[in-house]
Design an enzyme around this catalytic site. Sequence first.
Site, PDB file in Angstrom:
ATOM      1  N   ARG A 116     -27.849 -72.661 -12.652  1.00  0.00           N
ATOM      2  CA  ARG A 116     -28.452 -72.473 -13.987  1.00  0.00           C
ATOM      3  C   ARG A 116     -27.622 -73.094 -15.104  1.00  0.00           C
ATOM      4  NH1 ARG A 116     -29.761 -68.961 -10.370  1.00  0.00           N
ATOM      5  NH2 ARG A 116     -31.786 -67.896 -10.419  1.00  0.00           N
ATOM      6  N   THR A 164     -17.904 -53.716  -8.414  1.00  0.00           N
ATOM      7  CA  THR A 164     -17.967 -52.465  -9.175  1.00  0.00           C
ATOM      8  C   THR A 164     -19.153 -52.512 -10.155  1.00  0.00           C
ATOM      9  OG1 THR A 164     -16.655 -53.252 -11.036  1.00  0.00           O
ATOM     10  CG2 THR A 164     -15.430 -52.410  -9.122  1.00  0.00           C
ATOM     11  N   CYS A 219     -21.570 -65.811 -19.120  1.00  0.00           N
ATOM     12  CA  CYS A 219     -21.934 -65.777 -17.693  1.00  0.00           C
ATOM     13  C   CYS A 219     -21.311 -64.535 -17.086  1.00  0.00           C
ATOM     14  CB  CYS A 219     -21.418 -67.043 -17.008  1.00  0.00           C
ATOM     15  SG  CYS A 219     -21.580 -66.966 -15.221  1.00  0.00           S
ATOM     16  N   ILE A 233     -21.052 -62.416 -13.669  1.00  0.00           N
ATOM     17  CA  ILE A 233     -21.312 -62.506 -12.224  1.00  0.00           C
ATOM     18  C   ILE A 233     -21.005 -61.157 -11.586  1.00  0.00           C
ATOM     19  CG2 ILE A 233     -20.701 -63.676 -10.073  1.00  0.00           C
ATOM     20  CD1 ILE A 233     -20.015 -66.163 -11.747  1.00  0.00           C
ATOM     21  N   HIS A 291     -19.127 -52.631 -13.165  1.00  0.00           N
ATOM     22  CA  HIS A 291     -18.732 -53.301 -14.417  1.00  0.00           C
ATOM     23  C   HIS A 291     -19.830 -54.242 -14.913  1.00  0.00           C
ATOM     24  CE1 HIS A 291     -14.872 -53.801 -16.623  1.00  0.00           C
ATOM     25  NE2 HIS A 291     -15.561 -54.765 -17.190  1.00  0.00           N
ATOM     26  N   PHE A 296     -18.867 -59.416 -23.164  1.00  0.00           N
ATOM     27  CA  PHE A 296     -18.916 -58.143 -23.889  1.00  0.00           C
ATOM     28  C   PHE A 296     -18.699 -58.365 -25.386  1.00  0.00           C
ATOM     29  CE2 PHE A 296     -17.091 -54.174 -25.492  1.00  0.00           C
ATOM     30  CZ  PHE A 296     -17.992 -53.246 -25.001  1.00  0.00           C
ATOM     31  N   GLU A 297     -17.850 -59.321 -25.727  1.00  0.00           N
ATOM     32  CA  GLU A 297     -17.504 -59.570 -27.138  1.00  0.00           C
ATOM     33  C   GLU A 297     -18.538 -60.448 -27.859  1.00  0.00           C
ATOM     34  OE1 GLU A 297     -15.005 -59.744 -24.675  1.00  0.00           O
ATOM     35  OE2 GLU A 297     -14.345 -57.743 -25.295  1.00  0.00           O
TER      36      GLU A 297
HETATM   37  C1  DLZ Z   1     -13.918 -57.695 -17.357  1.00  0.00           C
HETATM   38  C2  DLZ Z   1     -14.983 -58.696 -17.084  1.00  0.00           C
HETATM   39  C3  DLZ Z   1     -15.523 -58.834 -15.780  1.00  0.00           C
HETATM   40  C4  DLZ Z   1     -15.086 -57.996 -14.621  1.00  0.00           C
HETATM   41  N1  DLZ Z   1     -16.443 -59.763 -15.516  1.00  0.00           N
HETATM   42  C5  DLZ Z   1     -16.886 -60.550 -16.524  1.00  0.00           C
HETATM   43  C6  DLZ Z   1     -17.891 -61.528 -16.262  1.00  0.00           C
HETATM   44  O1  DLZ Z   1     -18.366 -61.750 -15.149  1.00  0.00           O
HETATM   45  N2  DLZ Z   1     -18.312 -62.278 -17.326  1.00  0.00           N
HETATM   46  C7  DLZ Z   1     -17.837 -62.103 -18.606  1.00  0.00           C
HETATM   47  O2  DLZ Z   1     -18.283 -62.817 -19.526  1.00  0.00           O
HETATM   48  N3  DLZ Z   1     -16.874 -61.189 -18.853  1.00  0.00           N
HETATM   49  C8  DLZ Z   1     -16.395 -60.429 -17.871  1.00  0.00           C
HETATM   50  N4  DLZ Z   1     -15.425 -59.504 -18.105  1.00  0.00           N
HETATM   51  C9  DLZ Z   1     -14.816 -59.452 -19.472  1.00  0.00           C
HETATM   52  C10 DLZ Z   1     -15.595 -58.604 -20.470  1.00  0.00           C
HETATM   53  O3  DLZ Z   1     -16.755 -59.291 -20.927  1.00  0.00           O
HETATM   54  C11 DLZ Z   1     -14.702 -58.291 -21.698  1.00  0.00           C
HETATM   55  O4  DLZ Z   1     -14.188 -59.490 -22.221  1.00  0.00           O
HETATM   56  C12 DLZ Z   1     -13.534 -57.377 -21.359  1.00  0.00           C
HETATM   57  O5  DLZ Z   1     -14.001 -56.193 -20.725  1.00  0.00           O
HETATM   58  C13 DLZ Z   1     -12.762 -56.988 -22.633  1.00  0.00           C
HETATM   59  O6  DLZ Z   1     -13.590 -56.252 -23.527  1.00  0.00           O
END
Ligand code: DLZ
Length: 155
Positions: A133, A92, A86, A88, A94, A63-64
């Site tokens: 991958r 949920t 990555c 996965i 999310h 996300f960041e």
């Molecule tokens: C919270 C979260 C979840 C559930 N899964 C992943 C994932 O599979 N891969 C990934 O890179 N990040 C995941 N995150 C974290 C979010 O990207 C983010 O860092 C948090 O929601 C904080 O903003």
Amino acid sequence: MAGPLTSGKVKSKVNLSKKNFAIIVAEWNAEITEALYEGAWSSLIEHGVKKENIIRKNVPGSFELSLGALWMAEDKKIDAVICLGCVIQGDTPHFDFICQSVSYGITQAGLKTRKPVIFGVITTLNHQQALDRAGGKLGNKGEEAAISAIKMLNF
Ligand code: DLZ
């Protein structure tokens, strides 16, 4: 199935020894993203990029990557940004929010700064698909991301 980017080396008309790259690595699923980093870094080096011209930055999760990409792309010294993550799928929705947000954010970082900002984010249904991958039977998407950056610099 492998894409057209997978193969080892591309010809660059641009002198890559003078180009500066930022690689941003998400810490979530670190086993995978470290393998992606290894693939991206090695591919840049193989193409003549200097070690000292590759800057690595970490972000907590995929996300960041968007904001990290924008910050790095805004840096005048940086010619291209490679984002590695990555995501996965879990139980949920999310997964969908993160994938949608990061793909949009990375696109925006490139459009706003007019620089190549590459989407090296694996989005998979399970851990095995991610392993496949990240240096497994389907190649290394980090290497492909590096090749995409080089191709865009040659645009
Ligand atoms: C919270 C979260 C979840 C559930 N899964 C992943 C994932 O599979 N891969 C990934 O890179 N990040 C995941 N995150 C974290 C979010 O990207 C983010 O860092 C948090 O929601 C904080 O903003």
